[in-house]
Design an enzyme around this catalytic site. Structure first.
Site, PDB file in Angstrom:
ATOM      1  N   ASP A  90      54.308  18.578  91.027  1.00 38.65           N
ATOM      2  CA  ASP A  90      53.849  18.918  89.689  1.00 38.65           C
ATOM      3  C   ASP A  90      53.892  20.434  89.536  1.00 38.65           C
ATOM      4  O   ASP A  90      54.234  21.154  90.467  1.00 38.65           O
ATOM      5  CB  ASP A  90      52.455  18.359  89.430  1.00 38.65           C
ATOM      6  CG  ASP A  90      51.395  18.988  90.334  1.00 38.65           C
ATOM      7  OD1 ASP A  90      51.700  19.975  91.017  1.00 38.65           O
ATOM      8  OD2 ASP A  90      50.268  18.469  90.352  1.00 38.65           O
ATOM      9  N   SER A  91      53.525  20.916  88.371  1.00 37.28           N
ATOM     10  CA  SER A  91      53.706  22.343  88.087  1.00 37.28           C
ATOM     11  C   SER A  91      52.430  23.156  88.176  1.00 37.28           C
ATOM     12  O   SER A  91      52.473  24.382  88.098  1.00 37.28           O
ATOM     13  CB  SER A  91      54.273  22.499  86.673  1.00 37.28           C
ATOM     14  OG  SER A  91      53.333  22.026  85.719  1.00 37.28           O
ATOM     15  N   GLY A  92      51.290  22.483  88.296  1.00 36.60           N
ATOM     16  CA  GLY A  92      50.012  23.158  88.146  1.00 36.60           C
ATOM     17  C   GLY A  92      49.477  23.050  86.739  1.00 36.60           C
ATOM     18  O   GLY A  92      48.341  23.435  86.464  1.00 36.60           O
ATOM     19  N   GLY A  93      50.305  22.507  85.823  1.00 37.41           N
ATOM     20  CA  GLY A  93      49.872  22.380  84.439  1.00 37.41           C
ATOM     21  C   GLY A  93      48.660  21.487  84.266  1.00 37.41           C
ATOM     22  O   GLY A  93      47.832  21.719  83.379  1.00 37.41           O
ATOM     23  N   ASP A 144      53.328  23.282  81.827  1.00 37.11           N
ATOM     24  CA  ASP A 144      52.925  22.906  80.475  1.00 37.11           C
ATOM     25  C   ASP A 144      51.424  23.075  80.311  1.00 37.11           C
ATOM     26  O   ASP A 144      50.694  23.271  81.273  1.00 37.11           O
ATOM     27  CB  ASP A 144      53.310  21.453  80.185  1.00 37.11           C
ATOM     28  CG  ASP A 144      52.609  20.464  81.114  1.00 37.11           C
ATOM     29  OD1 ASP A 144      52.306  20.845  82.269  1.00 37.11           O
ATOM     30  OD2 ASP A 144      52.357  19.330  80.699  1.00 37.11           O
ATOM     31  N   ASP A 284      52.978   8.077  89.000  1.00 37.00           N
ATOM     32  CA  ASP A 284      52.165   8.552  90.117  1.00 37.00           C
ATOM     33  C   ASP A 284      50.716   8.327  89.751  1.00 37.00           C
ATOM     34  O   ASP A 284      50.358   8.299  88.564  1.00 37.00           O
ATOM     35  CB  ASP A 284      52.408  10.039  90.398  1.00 37.00           C
ATOM     36  CG  ASP A 284      51.653  10.922  89.408  1.00 37.00           C
ATOM     37  OD1 ASP A 284      50.528  11.347  89.727  1.00 37.00           O
ATOM     38  OD2 ASP A 284      52.177  11.160  88.299  1.00 37.00           O
ATOM     39  N   HIS A 352      46.510  -0.856 102.419  1.00 38.32           N
ATOM     40  CA  HIS A 352      46.653  -2.069 101.612  1.00 38.32           C
ATOM     41  C   HIS A 352      46.910  -1.743 100.145  1.00 38.32           C
ATOM     42  O   HIS A 352      47.801  -2.336  99.510  1.00 38.32           O
ATOM     43  CB  HIS A 352      45.389  -2.919 101.723  1.00 38.32           C
ATOM     44  CG  HIS A 352      45.297  -3.972 100.663  1.00 38.32           C
ATOM     45  ND1 HIS A 352      45.999  -5.162 100.724  1.00 38.32           N
ATOM     46  CD2 HIS A 352      44.628  -3.997  99.471  1.00 38.32           C
ATOM     47  CE1 HIS A 352      45.757  -5.877  99.637  1.00 38.32           C
ATOM     48  NE2 HIS A 352      44.926  -5.190  98.872  1.00 38.32           N
TER      49      HIS A 352
END
Length: 389
Positions: A90-93, A144, A284, A352
């Site tokens: 991810d970008s940190g957005g 973003d 995710d 599991h």
């Protein structure tokens, strides 16, 4: 369906047929979340054994700890974490949203109060892409702003305009620098729909909150900029489920059918099937491992809380199709481990739950290939929701 395929030599040597091999990423897919460069309680070999095709790393957290000097010394996150399959970062957005009390948004980027020690740091479109390039992920997300829920239309429109301006800066940096920052990326490439990508891929993120016209606008602006895939962001941020699904409905039809479409940060098993029905390819979510740490296990009859007394004498496995590594342990024994605060309980429940999610994606792919996805989705959801505890 899309195929995102790693082409490093180790994977080439073992993959065999593209549609069945260890190195293939075939959609729809679920990505286990490895925030700190690891999926909590699990070994990388566990993830391979479970059938994980790609995992997610967190740009903000990995930049803070261990830091880019450590990542450079290890020659990228793949080697550092001993994971030779694809990684999406991810970008940190998202931290722009989740750390709202610790940050200030400007045109330049976002100034954070570091959640570890309170020291100041800045994330900008350029620095986010540079961090992700240094991590050496296979897929990098643009930087973003994720608007809060609820927000009024003016805030959402202003936020979207900023995200679009940032998207252009991300793309410009990526094109100019992706092959310069980390030379080892060239040997860690992907094939997307049979096209060799000898550099890191970049995905755009559709924003616009709950407003249909803004979602459409965002999708069209990102397509004009041009990305390798497209995500729908700003969902699962506290909105009701119907608003979440509406956000997907307002975005996905405007995205290219020949590029991956990714719903970020969700969801429950029925939610993912609903999103697949709407054309989503990638997911995710921290839920499988997070709820495992609270004693919850997913089953075809809905989630169960293993700590409950009703499982004290239950000699059945968690589900009839749980992974063989977990099937040997009864619900009664896992409950005992949980009550005794043994670490094995967390590991077995995480193992599991991830298997349940990954198995669901495999079943969805098979149903799509067979032309029976709607029937599969309806049957699964009917059983799951009818018996949920």
């Amino acid at each position: 369906m899309f195929k995102l395929l790693k082409t490093d030599e180790k994977t080439k040597a073992r993959r065999g047929e593209l549609t069945t091999a260890h190195g293939v990423v075939q959609t729809p897919i679920f990505m286990p979340v490895g925030t700190q460069g690891t999926v909590k309680t699990l070994h990388p070999d566990d993830l391979v054994d479970l059938g994980s095709q790609i995992i997610l790393g967190n740009t903000y957290h990995l930049n803070l700890r261990p830091g880019l000097d450590v990542i450079r010394a290890a020659q990228g996150l793949h080697k550092f974490s001993s994971w030779d399959m694809p990684i999406l970062t991810d970008s940190g957005g998202f931290q722009v949203w989740s750390l709202a009390k610790l940050r200030k948004i400007t045109e330049e980027g976002v100034a954070f109060a570091n959640h570890l020690d309170g020291s100041r740091m800045m994330l900008s479109p350029e620095s986010s892409m540079e961090i992700q390039a240094t991590l050496g992920s296979d897929i990098a997300m643009l930087f973003d702003e994720c608007p809060p829920y609820p927000c009024d239309e003016k805030y959402a429109a202003d936020s979207l305009a900023l995200t679009t301006r940032w998207a252009k800066r991300c793309k410009e940096w990526h094109v100019a620098n992706r092959d310069k920052v980390v030379p080892w990326q060239v040997d860690n490439s992907l094939i997307v729909n049979s096209t060799v990508m000898d550099h890191q891929l970049a995905f755009g993120i559709v924003q616009g909150s709950i407003y249909a016209d803004l979602r459409e606008q965002s999708a069209k602006e990102l397509i004009e900029i041009g990305f390798d895939g497209y995500a729908v962001g700003g969902i699962s941020v506290g909105e009701p489920e119907d608003e979440m699904i509406r956000a997907i409905d307002n975005a996905v039809p405007h995205l290219p059918e020949d590029k991956p479409r990714y719903a970020m940060g969700l969801g429950t098993p029925p939610q993912m099937l609903e999103m697949i029905a709407r054309g989503v390819d990638m997911f995710d979510c921290v839920m499988p491992t997070r709820v495992a740490r609270h004693g919850l296990a997913f089953t075809f009859d809905g989630p169960i809380h293993i700590k409950n007394k009703e499982f004290e004498l239950d000699q059945r496995p968690l589900t009839e199709t749980t992974h063989p590594s977990v099937a040997r342990f009864s619900r009664s024994y896992i409950r005992h481990l949980w009550r005794a605060k043994e670490m094995l309980a967390l590991r077995l429940l995480s193992y599991h739950n991830l298997h349940f999610y990954l198995q669901l994606m495999e079943q969805a792919r098979e149903a799509i290939e067979a032309g029976t996805f709607t029937e599969f989705k309806d049957a699964f959801t009917a059983r799951y929701t009818a018996n949920s505890k």
